[in-house]
Each structure stands twice: as C-alpha cells, then as structure tokens.
Design a protein around this motif. Structure first.
Motif, mmCIF file in Angstrom:
data_model
loop_
_atom_site.group_PDB
_atom_site.id
_atom_site.type_symbol
_atom_site.label_atom_id
_atom_site.label_comp_id
_atom_site.label_asym_id
_atom_site.label_seq_id
_atom_site.Cartn_x
_atom_site.Cartn_y
_atom_site.Cartn_z
ATOM 1 N N MET A 1 66.938 77.428 17.405
ATOM 2 C CA MET A 1 66.167 77.425 18.640
ATOM 3 C C MET A 1 66.340 76.089 19.355
ATOM 4 N N ALA A 2 66.290 74.999 18.596
ATOM 5 C CA ALA A 2 66.461 73.668 19.194
ATOM 6 C C ALA A 2 67.853 73.512 19.780
ATOM 7 N N ALA A 3 68.860 73.946 19.037
ATOM 8 C CA ALA A 3 70.244 73.819 19.513
ATOM 9 C C ALA A 3 70.479 74.665 20.754
ATOM 10 N N ALA A 4 69.924 75.865 20.765
ATOM 11 C CA ALA A 4 70.093 76.738 21.924
ATOM 12 C C ALA A 4 69.420 76.140 23.148
ATOM 13 N N GLY A 5 68.209 75.625 22.975
ATOM 14 C CA GLY A 5 67.497 75.027 24.095
ATOM 15 C C GLY A 5 68.234 73.834 24.671
ATOM 16 N N ALA A 6 68.709 72.953 23.792
ATOM 17 C CA ALA A 6 69.434 71.768 24.251
ATOM 18 C C ALA A 6 70.755 72.157 24.901
ATOM 19 N N GLY A 7 71.447 73.121 24.294
ATOM 20 C CA GLY A 7 72.731 73.546 24.849
ATOM 21 C C GLY A 7 72.594 74.133 26.238
ATOM 22 N N VAL A 8 71.556 74.918 26.437
ATOM 23 C CA VAL A 8 71.303 75.508 27.753
ATOM 24 C C VAL A 8 70.997 74.423 28.769
ATOM 25 N N GLY A 9 70.146 73.487 28.389
ATOM 26 C CA GLY A 9 69.794 72.410 29.300
ATOM 27 C C GLY A 9 70.996 71.584 29.701
ATOM 28 N N LEU A 10 71.825 71.229 28.742
ATOM 29 C CA LEU A 10 73.021 70.440 29.028
ATOM 30 C C LEU A 10 73.989 71.229 29.908
ATOM 31 N N GLY A 11 74.099 72.513 29.657
ATOM 32 C CA GLY A 11 74.999 73.342 30.447
ATOM 33 C C GLY A 11 74.576 73.457 31.894
ATOM 34 N N TYR A 12 73.283 73.443 32.130
ATOM 35 C CA TYR A 12 72.765 73.583 33.493
ATOM 36 C C TYR A 12 72.716 72.259 34.261
ATOM 37 N N ARG A 13 72.941 71.140 33.609
ATOM 38 C CA ARG A 13 72.852 69.844 34.294
ATOM 39 C C ARG A 13 73.820 69.756 35.470
ATOM 40 N N SER A 14 75.002 70.312 35.293
ATOM 41 C CA SER A 14 76.010 70.242 36.355
ATOM 42 C C SER A 14 76.255 71.599 36.995
ATOM 43 N N HIS A 15 75.338 72.532 36.765
ATOM 44 C CA HIS A 15 75.519 73.879 37.278
ATOM 45 C C HIS A 15 75.253 73.939 38.776
ATOM 46 N N THR A 16 76.060 74.716 39.486
ATOM 47 C CA THR A 16 75.873 74.934 40.922
ATOM 48 C C THR A 16 75.752 76.435 41.172
ATOM 49 N N PRO A 17 74.726 76.903 41.896
ATOM 50 C CA PRO A 17 73.630 76.113 42.477
ATOM 51 C C PRO A 17 72.673 75.610 41.412
ATOM 52 N N VAL A 18 71.732 74.754 41.816
ATOM 53 C CA VAL A 18 70.775 74.184 40.878
ATOM 54 C C VAL A 18 69.929 75.298 40.267
ATOM 55 N N ALA A 19 69.798 75.255 38.953
ATOM 56 C CA ALA A 19 69.041 76.283 38.239
ATOM 57 C C ALA A 19 67.558 76.205 38.582
ATOM 58 N N THR A 20 66.892 77.306 38.407
ATOM 59 C CA THR A 20 65.445 77.343 38.614
ATOM 60 C C THR A 20 64.739 77.087 37.283
ATOM 61 N N ALA A 21 63.442 76.802 37.367
ATOM 62 C CA ALA A 21 62.660 76.595 36.148
ATOM 63 C C ALA A 21 62.668 77.858 35.291
ATOM 64 N N ALA A 22 62.626 79.017 35.949
ATOM 65 C CA ALA A 22 62.620 80.280 35.215
ATOM 66 C C ALA A 22 63.930 80.482 34.451
ATOM 67 N N GLN A 23 65.055 80.127 35.061
ATOM 68 C CA GLN A 23 66.345 80.271 34.388
ATOM 69 C C GLN A 23 66.419 79.396 33.149
ATOM 70 N N ILE A 24 65.974 78.169 33.285
ATOM 71 C CA ILE A 24 65.997 77.251 32.153
ATOM 72 C C ILE A 24 65.124 77.770 31.019
ATOM 73 N N LEU A 25 63.931 78.213 31.359
ATOM 74 C CA LEU A 25 63.029 78.727 30.331
ATOM 75 C C LEU A 25 63.624 79.942 29.637
ATOM 76 N N ASN A 26 64.054 80.919 30.420
ATOM 77 C CA ASN A 26 64.565 82.163 29.844
ATOM 78 C C ASN A 26 65.711 81.913 28.880
#
Length: 223
Positions: A1-26
């Motif tokens: 769970m920790a690895a998945a959460g961190a991996g998602v966050g890191l992946g979205y740092r440079s994502h275009t367009p900017v991710a929403t809070a809902a996308q990050i959470l989901n």
C-alpha cells in the motif's frame, strides 16, 4: 500500500494535465488490490493451517464446541486484519500525499468527508476480506484449494461482468473487486454502482454468509 501510494504520487508529479485530488486519492489506494489477496490468504490459513498439521484435532479435543473455536478465529483474525487494513490504507493515502508535496497538485485532505470515507472503508474492506478467507478456509479446509477459491471469487466475477459491457454494471455492483475500485476506495462512486457504505455492508454480508456456511459444515463434519 505504501509503495503504491508513493509510486502514484511520484508518477503524477510531472503529469499533464495536473492531476486532481480525487485522482491522487483513488490511485494511491490501488495497493489494496494486492493487499486484499494477502489478507484473504491470511484468513484462509488461520483455519487451514491447523488442518494441514493435524493440530485441529487437538484444538477440538480441548474445545469440543466447534462454533466457539470458529468464533475465536474470526475474532482474532478479524481484529488483526482490520487493524492492518486501516493502517495500510492510511499509509497508502499518506504516501501519495507526501509524494506530491511541492507541486501544483491539490492535496486530498482528510477533513473532506468523502476522502476520509474512502480511506477508512478501504481499510474495512481489507479486514472483511480476511474474514471471507476464514469462511472459505472453514468450508474447503485445504490451504491451496481455499486460497485458489478466494482468488477466483475476487477476480473471475469481474471478468464475467466485463463481458456484458455497460449492461454488466447491474452485475458488477455486486462484485468485490469492482466495488473496491469504483465505489469504496474512491471519493465519488461510479454511477450505477452501490454507494460506498452499501458496498462495504455487502462485503460484510459476504463474510457473514461464508462464516455461517463454514460453521454449519464444521459442526457436522469430522476433523
């Protein structure tokens, strides 16, 4: 769970367009897909481990009332799995939030009832999956077969529901994995599916049925 959460966050740092809070959470809670398998297998082994070693005979000799034995296993496994599930869910959420710090991505605050609900109910879902494992383990009694049955019940119905396209939503809303991904661990459930609370209660119902069936068989079968 920790690895998945961190991996998602890191992946979205440079994502275009900017991710929403809902996308990050989901997506931060996506590690629950694997976590449910591990906790479900733990639930199975809580019962089948004793059958595999033959210690179940000693257990029943010490406690002849088999329903008491099953109730004890449910209490211990359920309590441990619920604790682990909730901790894992919050860790997945926090890992994703820490990974996006310093970016333009909006934070998903636990002060938002929808965010908190998704995190808490994901943990509850994981704990209940372990109880379903206890029920299946009591019914099947063989570790490999019971774990295989559990995995099949998690994944196969999702595949079947997918074969029906959009009309499959009427079936899919009863499928555990689809409930997790589209109703429970999201801030806004997918239209057509049950609400997150109803989905969580439905999972509890599955666990209750599995345990009750296991209890009936446990009472009438030889050890």
């Amino acid at each position: 769970m920790a690895a998945a959460g961190a991996g998602v966050g890191l992946g979205y740092r440079s994502h275009t367009p900017v991710a929403t809070a809902a996308q990050i959470l989901n997506n931060s809670l996506g590690g629950a897909i694997v976590a449910q398998l591990l906790l479900g297998a733990l639930g199975v082994l809580t019962v089948t481990g004793e059958y595999g070693t033959g210690m179940i005979r000693s257990t029943f000799a010490a406690v002849p009332r088999r329903r008491i034995v099953l109730a004890a296993k449910v209490a211990v496994c359920g309590g441990a799995a619920l604790t682990v599930g909730l901790v894992a869910s919050f860790v997945g959420y926090l890992s994703g939030q820490l990974a996006i710090r310093g970016t333009a991505i909006p934070a998903a605050s636990l002060g938002d009832a929808a965010i908190l609900r998704a995190v808490v109910l994901t943990g509850v879902y994981l704990g209940v999956t372990a109880l379903i494992g206890v029920g299946i383990g009591t019914i099947v009694r063989h570790s490999g077969a019971a774990i295989g049955t559990l995995f099949g019940l998690i994944f196969v119905p999702m595949i079947v529901a997918g074969l029906f396209g959009e009309s499959g939503i009427q079936v899919g809303r009863f499928v555990p994995l689809l409930m997790l991904l589209n109703s429970i661990s999201v801030s806004s459930p997918v239209p057509g599916l049950f609400s997150s609370w109803i989905s969580a209660l439905l999972m509890c119902g599955y666990a209750a049925v599995a345990i009750l069936c296991g209890g009936v068989l446990l009472r009438h079968r030889d050890a």
